[in-house]
Design an enzyme around this catalytic site. Structure first.
Site, PDB file in Angstrom:
ATOM      1  N   GLU A  91       0.858  -1.194   0.000  1.00 28.67           N
ATOM      2  CA  GLU A  91       0.000   0.000   0.000  1.00 28.67           C
ATOM      3  C   GLU A  91       0.882   1.227   0.000  1.00 28.67           C
ATOM      4  O   GLU A  91       0.466   2.290  -0.451  1.00 28.67           O
ATOM      5  CB  GLU A  91      -0.901  -0.015   1.248  1.00 28.67           C
ATOM      6  CG  GLU A  91      -1.904   1.134   1.338  1.00 28.67           C
ATOM      7  CD  GLU A  91      -1.337   2.442   1.895  1.00 28.67           C
ATOM      8  OE1 GLU A  91      -2.004   3.462   1.815  1.00 28.67           O
ATOM      9  OE2 GLU A  91      -0.202   2.444   2.426  1.00 28.67           O
ATOM     10  N   CYS A 122      -4.567  -3.352   2.200  1.00 28.00           N
ATOM     11  CA  CYS A 122      -3.939  -4.447   2.944  1.00 28.00           C
ATOM     12  C   CYS A 122      -4.216  -5.817   2.325  1.00 28.00           C
ATOM     13  O   CYS A 122      -3.733  -6.833   2.830  1.00 28.00           O
ATOM     14  CB  CYS A 122      -4.416  -4.443   4.391  1.00 28.00           C
ATOM     15  SG  CYS A 122      -4.272  -2.830   5.153  1.00 28.00           S
ATOM     16  N   HIS A 156      -6.530 -10.397   9.007  1.00 28.04           N
ATOM     17  CA  HIS A 156      -5.786  -9.144   8.885  1.00 28.04           C
ATOM     18  C   HIS A 156      -5.884  -8.417  10.231  1.00 28.04           C
ATOM     19  O   HIS A 156      -6.976  -8.293  10.787  1.00 28.04           O
ATOM     20  CB  HIS A 156      -6.379  -8.288   7.761  1.00 28.04           C
ATOM     21  CG  HIS A 156      -5.858  -6.884   7.781  1.00 28.04           C
ATOM     22  ND1 HIS A 156      -4.502  -6.612   7.756  1.00 28.04           N
ATOM     23  CD2 HIS A 156      -6.485  -5.677   7.877  1.00 28.04           C
ATOM     24  CE1 HIS A 156      -4.334  -5.299   7.820  1.00 28.04           C
ATOM     25  NE2 HIS A 156      -5.517  -4.714   7.892  1.00 28.04           N
TER      26      HIS A 156
HETATM   27  N1  CAA Z   1      -8.796   0.250  29.095  1.00 27.10           N
HETATM   28  C1  CAA Z   1      -9.223  -0.750  28.273  1.00 27.10           C
HETATM   29  N2  CAA Z   1      -9.874  -0.512  27.107  1.00 27.10           N
HETATM   30  C2  CAA Z   1     -10.093   0.780  26.751  1.00 27.10           C
HETATM   31  C3  CAA Z   1      -9.685   1.848  27.572  1.00 27.10           C
HETATM   32  C4  CAA Z   1      -8.994   1.547  28.776  1.00 27.10           C
HETATM   33  N3  CAA Z   1      -8.558   2.514  29.592  1.00 27.10           N
HETATM   34  N4  CAA Z   1     -10.035   2.992  26.937  1.00 27.10           N
HETATM   35  C5  CAA Z   1     -10.647   2.647  25.786  1.00 27.10           C
HETATM   36  N5  CAA Z   1     -10.682   1.310  25.675  1.00 27.10           N
HETATM   37  C6  CAA Z   1     -11.221   0.511  24.566  1.00 27.10           C
HETATM   38  C7  CAA Z   1     -12.521   1.043  24.001  1.00 27.10           C
HETATM   39  O1  CAA Z   1     -13.631   0.623  24.772  1.00 27.10           O
HETATM   40  C8  CAA Z   1     -12.493   0.413  22.617  1.00 27.10           C
HETATM   41  O2  CAA Z   1     -12.850  -0.935  22.697  1.00 27.10           O
HETATM   42  P1  CAA Z   1     -13.995  -1.541  21.724  1.00 27.10           P
HETATM   43  O3  CAA Z   1     -13.491  -1.304  20.312  1.00 27.10           O
HETATM   44  O4  CAA Z   1     -14.014  -2.979  22.084  1.00 27.10           O
HETATM   45  O5  CAA Z   1     -15.228  -0.779  22.021  1.00 27.10           O
HETATM   46  C9  CAA Z   1     -11.008   0.451  22.244  1.00 27.10           C
HETATM   47  O6  CAA Z   1     -10.297   0.633  23.483  1.00 27.10           O
HETATM   48  C10 CAA Z   1     -10.620   1.575  21.300  1.00 27.10           C
HETATM   49  O7  CAA Z   1     -11.163   2.754  21.807  1.00 27.10           O
HETATM   50  P2  CAA Z   1     -11.840   3.840  20.838  1.00 27.10           P
HETATM   51  O8  CAA Z   1     -12.764   3.177  19.872  1.00 27.10           O
HETATM   52  O9  CAA Z   1     -12.355   4.935  21.678  1.00 27.10           O
HETATM   53  O10 CAA Z   1     -10.524   4.307  20.083  1.00 27.10           O
HETATM   54  P3  CAA Z   1     -10.292   5.414  19.002  1.00 27.10           P
HETATM   55  O11 CAA Z   1     -11.508   6.179  18.691  1.00 27.10           O
HETATM   56  O12 CAA Z   1      -9.108   6.168  19.474  1.00 27.10           O
HETATM   57  O13 CAA Z   1      -9.913   4.633  17.671  1.00 27.10           O
HETATM   58  C11 CAA Z   1      -9.303   3.084  16.041  1.00 27.10           C
HETATM   59  C12 CAA Z   1      -9.508   3.305  17.551  1.00 27.10           C
HETATM   60  C13 CAA Z   1     -10.619   3.351  15.307  1.00 27.10           C
HETATM   61  C14 CAA Z   1      -8.893   1.639  15.808  1.00 27.10           C
HETATM   62  C15 CAA Z   1      -8.193   4.055  15.547  1.00 27.10           C
HETATM   63  O14 CAA Z   1      -6.981   3.696  16.132  1.00 27.10           O
HETATM   64  C16 CAA Z   1      -8.031   4.077  14.046  1.00 27.10           C
HETATM   65  O15 CAA Z   1      -8.681   4.843  13.338  1.00 27.10           O
HETATM   66  N6  CAA Z   1      -7.096   3.215  13.495  1.00 27.10           N
HETATM   67  C17 CAA Z   1      -6.851   3.146  12.052  1.00 27.10           C
HETATM   68  C18 CAA Z   1      -7.970   2.459  11.315  1.00 27.10           C
HETATM   69  C19 CAA Z   1      -8.024   0.970  11.533  1.00 27.10           C
HETATM   70  O16 CAA Z   1      -7.105   0.334  11.989  1.00 27.10           O
HETATM   71  N7  CAA Z   1      -9.179   0.379  11.159  1.00 27.10           N
HETATM   72  C20 CAA Z   1      -9.369  -1.044  11.255  1.00 27.10           C
HETATM   73  C21 CAA Z   1     -10.275  -1.588  10.181  1.00 27.10           C
HETATM   74  S1  CAA Z   1      -9.678  -1.095   8.557  1.00 27.10           S
HETATM   75  C22 CAA Z   1      -8.442  -2.205   8.173  1.00 27.10           C
HETATM   76  O17 CAA Z   1      -8.306  -3.197   8.792  1.00 27.10           O
HETATM   77  C23 CAA Z   1      -7.496  -1.851   7.061  1.00 27.10           C
HETATM   78  C24 CAA Z   1      -6.250  -1.254   7.662  1.00 27.10           C
HETATM   79  O18 CAA Z   1      -5.303  -1.965   7.923  1.00 27.10           O
HETATM   80  C25 CAA Z   1      -6.244   0.167   7.908  1.00 27.10           C
END
Ligand code: CAA
Length: 389
Positions: A81, A113, A235
């Site tokens: 990518e 990916c 993945h």
């Molecule tokens: N202790 C334990 N868990 C906690 C916590 C704490 N103190 N605080 C938060 N969490 C948990 C939340 O409850 C949440 O769990 P769930 O998903 O089970 O509900 C988890 O931690 C993540 O919290 P948020 O959803 O609030 O996190 P965020 O808004 O910061 O974003 C993300 C997380 C969306 C993955 C972000 O990192 C992101 O955008 N990443 C890039 C996109 C990505 O990886 N997408 C995946 C699918 S796409 C794909 O697979 C292709 C690719 O490679 C990109």
């Protein structure tokens, strides 16, 4: 036609540096549990100034050439990518660094990916046409999101190289595949950007839709039933995504989502991704490496693979582990690849993240940072200069 083709060897490489998530959390004030438990990440690989997808790809593939030679390799497919050129395949640089024969076809593939899985399937097609040939598949990526964005914690970098051929020593890849494509904007990277754009929650939903879509097609194509699989390599953009995806698949198929069952199906596939982070195309095959390195004897057992590439294209397929595979594993080298990384501070990581080459066509040497076998020595006259040690 059923023919015994698959992954004959698998080797991976990752970067010179590593950023522990504790450093990121200390910088941005995030409760560390969110990283360690919430997304399931401990650290992420950070490329040195003189590393890129080519140096990582060459470092991953070199041990395969050292073990098997290159006499039967007539095709190299480089999946990424994070391409470094709009025209020239990164695989051509790797071909040169590895000293592969000129009688080789080399090409680069892209679909976020998912690219490496397309490469693997295309390789199987080539071997089916001429079983005497082997194909070198290289999946290499540097995952980069904006600093201070939610995606920042899910970066990483690695390359996996796989030798695909007849009578494979590791995993036989089987028909059918379950396929799924949907035109969604969950994650993308316009040509003028270094860092990907992503809608985090949308991307998770798009991935889960793709799990359903591939499984539905896999079943309709006459695939195995869910309980025939010993483990599932998903993945892993972050390792908790594999758990989400598997629970979703179990629900979709009407099964209970018992915590221990899910952990048994996924747990041993996450060891490398937890410490490397997202390696885009390489990620699902790092999952395979971790599983083979850690599981008790898997001979004759079936593994489910779910490859997802945003945008989106996904594929579910099955592999059967071949007798004697344990003698071929590179467990020590795999552990060394992650253990050798040097931790960097948040400030050092940030400086590396912000680096980019000037676009003036001048001479721009890179600082010598990597201790790996290949380095990007610089850019001169718009040309990337690589060196072997
Ligand atoms: N202790 C334990 N868990 C906690 C916590 C704490 N103190 N605080 C938060 N969490 C948990 C939340 O409850 C949440 O769990 P769930 O998903 O089970 O509900 C988890 O931690 C993540 O919290 P948020 O959803 O609030 O996190 P965020 O808004 O910061 O974003 C993300 C997380 C969306 C993955 C972000 O990192 C992101 O955008 N990443 C890039 C996109 C990505 O990886 N997408 C995946 C699918 S796409 C794909 O697979 C292709 C690719 O490679 C990109």
């Amino acid at each position: 036609m059923s023919i015994n083709i698959g992954i004959h060897d698998l080797s991976f490489a990752t970067t010179e540096f590593v950023l522990p998530h504790t450093e990121l959390a200390a910088y941005n004030g995030t409760e560390i549990g969110k990283y360690h438990l919430g997304i399931g990440q401990e650290s992420m690989s950070v490329p040195a100034a003189d590393e890129d997808i080519v140096t990582l790809g060459a470092a991953a593939a070199a041990p395969i050439i050292a073990r098997h030679g290159s006499d039967r390799i007539r095709t190299v497919v480089f999946a990424t990518e994070s391409s470094i050129d709009q025209a020239k395949s990164a695989g051509v640089y790797v071909h040169s660094l590895l000293g592969l024969p000129s009688a080789t076809r080399v090409v680069e593939l892209k679909q976020a990916c998912y690219g490496a899985t397309a490469a693997l399937q295309f390789a199987i097609g080539l071997v089916r046409r001429d079983p005497a040939q082997q194909v070198l598949v290289i999946a290499s990526d540097v995952s980069k999101y904006e600093l201070d964005s939610p995606g920042e914690a899910t970066q990483g970098a690695a390359a996996v190289a796989m030798l695909v051929g007849l009578d494979p020593a590791l995993v036989r890849i089987e028909d059918p595949s379950g396929l799924f494509t949907a035109d969604v904007m969950d994650f993308w990277r316009p040509n003028y950007r270094d860092a990907a754009l992503v809608d985090g929650q949308d991307s998770i939903n798009a991935y889960l839709q793709a799990v359903e879509g591939t499984w539905k097609d896999y079943t309709e194509q006459g695939g195995r039933s869910l309980d025939e699989f010993a483990a599932f390599c998903y993945h892993q953009p972050f390792t908790k995504m594999a758990y989400k995806a598997h629970r979703h698949l179990l629900n979709y198929c009407g099964y209970d989502t018992d915590k221990d069952d899910v952990a048994r199906a996924i747990g041993q596939t996450t060891a490398y991704n937890t410490v490397i982070g997202n390696s885009y195309t390489a990620s699902v095959y790092l999952g395979l490496a971790a599983l083979l390195d850690q599981a008790d004897d898997l001979t004759g057992r079936h593994i489910g693979f779910l490859s997802y590439g945003s945008g989106s294209v996904a594929e579910f397929f099955s592999g059967t582990v071949v007798g004697g595979y344990r003698e071929q594993l590179r467990t020590e080298a795999n552990r060394a690849a992650t253990d050798r990384r040097k931790p960097v501070s948040y400030a050092e990581y940030r400086a590396l993240h912000e680096r980019s080459f000037p676009t003036d066509g001048g001479d721009h040497p890179t600082p010598a940072q990597t201790t790996g076998p290949y380095r990007l020595a610089g850019l001169s006259g718009h040309k990337r200069i690589y060196q072997s040690r």
